[in-house]
Design an enzyme around this catalytic site. Structure first.
Site, PDB file in Angstrom:
ATOM      1  N   CYS A  99      81.254  37.191  49.316  1.00  0.00           N
ATOM      2  CA  CYS A  99      81.129  38.604  49.664  1.00  0.00           C
ATOM      3  C   CYS A  99      80.795  38.833  51.131  1.00  0.00           C
ATOM      4  O   CYS A  99      81.266  39.802  51.734  1.00  0.00           O
ATOM      5  CB  CYS A  99      80.091  39.264  48.770  1.00  0.00           C
ATOM      6  SG  CYS A  99      80.626  39.346  47.037  1.00  0.00           S
ATOM      7  N   LYS A 110      79.946  48.472  44.990  1.00  0.00           N
ATOM      8  CA  LYS A 110      81.310  48.023  45.275  1.00  0.00           C
ATOM      9  C   LYS A 110      81.866  47.241  44.080  1.00  0.00           C
ATOM     10  O   LYS A 110      81.170  46.435  43.478  1.00  0.00           O
ATOM     11  CB  LYS A 110      81.334  47.167  46.542  1.00  0.00           C
ATOM     12  CG  LYS A 110      80.512  45.875  46.482  1.00  0.00           C
ATOM     13  CD  LYS A 110      80.507  45.195  47.854  1.00  0.00           C
ATOM     14  CE  LYS A 110      79.796  43.853  47.829  1.00  0.00           C
ATOM     15  NZ  LYS A 110      80.479  42.825  47.044  1.00  0.00           N
ATOM     16  N   ASP A 130      74.537  42.552  48.621  1.00  0.00           N
ATOM     17  CA  ASP A 130      74.433  42.005  47.247  1.00  0.00           C
ATOM     18  C   ASP A 130      73.205  41.146  46.984  1.00  0.00           C
ATOM     19  O   ASP A 130      73.293  40.123  46.281  1.00  0.00           O
ATOM     20  CB  ASP A 130      75.688  41.205  46.916  1.00  0.00           C
ATOM     21  CG  ASP A 130      76.958  42.018  46.935  1.00  0.00           C
ATOM     22  OD1 ASP A 130      76.885  43.221  47.219  1.00  0.00           O
ATOM     23  OD2 ASP A 130      78.027  41.449  46.693  1.00  0.00           O
TER      24      ASP A 130
END
Length: 230
Positions: A163, A130, A25
């Site tokens: 995350c 995701k 990310d």
């Protein structure tokens, strides 16, 4: 077999042929000035410090043909993959799907959703979109890793306590050995970062190991060890 002797809580050994670098990310909305993260009052400098060491690690990993995968958190434009418990979070006008400074917030295809220019994936490096915090939830990550014979993960990205932590826990449950790169993961909150790393290595490595990327780079051999991943 390569070994990071100074890893916490103890030495971490891995085989290049069964190891992948997972970059989580590193998106414009989270890291760039003027993005969604900063609009919430966060100091994006806490995340941007990860870019330089991660770029250096990526270069070395690519040179030896290490498998590299990237993830992006985001949702379909119609938000059909975003559960109400997530969709309702945040202040009105700053929720998922709302117009943001770099496009609709956490929506796939928007400018802010994509990875920062400094860390642009190469064409042969999979990018997993995701819908959740963890990279295994509702994705084909496990399939991609299995197809490549991957059993160990070098983990980088943001944020440490959300995350990254969720993904490492998911990976641990699936039998992957994880080394989290302390200088290549970051949080808007320094204390969360510190404690998040401590939790991973606690109790003899309950979720994995922690080390700096410089230690991994020093352990990597010179170029030409593996064929580039595909």
């Amino acid at each position: 077999m390569l070994t990071i002797a100074a890893a916490r809580p103890g030495p971490y050994s891995f085989d290049l042929s069964t190891t992948a670098l997972l970059v989580i990310d590193m998106q414009r909305d989270f890291l760039e000035p003027g993005g969604f993260g900063e609009s919430l009052g966060n100091d994006v400098g806490q995340l941007r410090r990860t870019i330089a060491p991660l770029a250096a690690l990526l270069a070395d990993a690519r040179a030896v043909g290490l498998s590299i995968l990237h993830t992006r958190e985001g949702h379909l434009p119609d938000l059909s993959d975003c559960p109400p418990a997530k969709l309702s979070r945040g202040a009105p006008s700053k929720r998922i799907g709302d117009p943001g400074p770099k496009g609709r917030i956490l929506v796939r295809g928007e400018y802010g959703h994509d990875i920062v220019d400094e860390l642009t994936p190469l064409p042969d490096e999979p990018v997993i979109d995701k819908p959740g915090k963890g990279a295994f939830h509702a994705t084909n990550l496990d399939v991609l890793l299995t197809e490549r014979g991957i059993r160990s993960l070098l983990v980088a990205g943001v944020t440490t306590e959300v995350c990254v932590h969720t993904t490492v826990r998911e990976a641990n449950d699936r039998g992957y050995e994880c080394l989290v790169l302390a200088d290549c993961v970051g949080s808007y909150f320094p204390e969360f970062h510190r404690v998040g790393l401590a939790m991973i290595a606690a109790q003899g490595g309950i979720f994995g190991w922690v080390a700096d990327s410089a230690q991994v780079r020093a352990a990597l051999p010179t170029t030409g060890v593996l064929q580039p991943s595909s």
